[in-house]
Design a protein around this motif. Sequence first.
Motif, short mmCIF file in Angstrom:
data_model
loop_
_atom_site.label_atom_id
_atom_site.label_comp_id
_atom_site.label_asym_id
_atom_site.label_seq_id
_atom_site.Cartn_x
_atom_site.Cartn_y
_atom_site.Cartn_z
N VAL A 64 -10.27 -1.32 8.55
CA VAL A 64 -9.57 -2.44 7.94
C VAL A 64 -9.15 -2.08 6.51
O VAL A 64 -8.02 -2.36 6.10
N ALA A 65 -10.03 -1.43 5.78
CA ALA A 65 -9.71 -1.03 4.39
C ALA A 65 -8.56 -0.02 4.37
O ALA A 65 -7.68 -0.11 3.50
N ARG A 66 -8.56 0.93 5.32
CA ARG A 66 -7.47 1.91 5.38
C ARG A 66 -6.14 1.21 5.67
O ARG A 66 -5.10 1.54 5.08
N LYS A 67 -6.16 0.24 6.58
CA LYS A 67 -4.93 -0.48 6.91
C LYS A 67 -4.42 -1.27 5.71
O LYS A 67 -3.21 -1.30 5.43
N ARG A 68 -5.33 -1.93 4.98
CA ARG A 68 -4.92 -2.70 3.80
C ARG A 68 -4.35 -1.79 2.72
O ARG A 68 -3.35 -2.14 2.06
N ALA A 69 -4.96 -0.64 2.51
CA ALA A 69 -4.47 0.30 1.50
C ALA A 69 -3.08 0.81 1.88
O ALA A 69 -2.19 0.92 1.02
N ALA A 70 -2.87 1.10 3.16
CA ALA A 70 -1.56 1.58 3.61
C ALA A 70 -0.52 0.49 3.45
O ALA A 70 0.62 0.75 3.02
N ALA A 71 -0.87 -0.76 3.77
CA ALA A 71 0.07 -1.87 3.63
C ALA A 71 0.43 -2.10 2.17
O ALA A 71 1.59 -2.34 1.83
N ALA A 72 -0.57 -2.01 1.29
CA ALA A 72 -0.31 -2.20 -0.14
C ALA A 72 0.58 -1.09 -0.69
O ALA A 72 1.49 -1.36 -1.49
N LYS A 73 0.35 0.12 -0.24
CA LYS A 73 1.18 1.24 -0.69
C LYS A 73 2.62 1.07 -0.20
O LYS A 73 3.57 1.29 -0.94
N SER A 74 2.78 0.65 1.06
CA SER A 74 4.12 0.43 1.61
C SER A 74 4.84 -0.69 0.85
O SER A 74 6.03 -0.59 0.55
N ALA A 75 4.12 -1.75 0.54
CA ALA A 75 4.72 -2.86 -0.20
C ALA A 75 5.14 -2.42 -1.59
O ALA A 75 6.20 -2.81 -2.09
N SER A 76 4.32 -1.58 -2.21
CA SER A 76 4.64 -1.09 -3.55
C SER A 76 5.89 -0.21 -3.53
O SER A 76 6.77 -0.33 -4.38
N VAL A 77 5.97 0.67 -2.54
CA VAL A 77 7.13 1.55 -2.42
C VAL A 77 8.38 0.72 -2.12
O VAL A 77 9.46 0.96 -2.69
N ALA A 78 8.26 -0.25 -1.22
CA ALA A 78 9.40 -1.09 -0.87
C ALA A 78 9.88 -1.88 -2.10
O ALA A 78 11.09 -2.05 -2.30
N ALA A 79 8.95 -2.35 -2.92
CA ALA A 79 9.31 -3.13 -4.10
C ALA A 79 10.11 -2.30 -5.09
O ALA A 79 10.96 -2.82 -5.82
N ASP A 80 9.86 -1.00 -5.12
CA ASP A 80 10.61 -0.13 -6.02
C ASP A 80 12.08 0.00 -5.62
O ASP A 80 12.94 0.25 -6.46
N PHE A 81 12.39 -0.17 -4.33
CA PHE A 81 13.75 0.01 -3.85
C PHE A 81 14.50 -1.29 -3.63
O PHE A 81 15.72 -1.27 -3.51
#
Length: 86
Positions: A64-81
């Motif tokens: 669950v922690a790995r999935k949350r970290a991946a989702a947060a990273k994806s959201a952060s990258v998407a927010a940059d674009f």
Amino acid sequence: MNGYEHYQRAEELAASALEKYNPIEFATLAQVHATLALAAATADATNFQRDLYAGNGLESPAKVARKRAAAAKSASVAADFLPDGV
């Protein structure tokens, strides 16, 4: 051999090391079996934990922690674009 069998063999070899002419060889074999017993016990515990969560319809906290970290990273990258306000 499973973990318990390795542990039993380690005990037998350690006892033999005291009685035999060359105890170093038997002590070494006992150490190997003791290490294998520990590895088997660790693997059994990991499998038990995974099966316990799966049997209850849950995911392990680490997964669950790995999935949350991946989702947060994806959201952060998407927010940059994405433009602001989207």
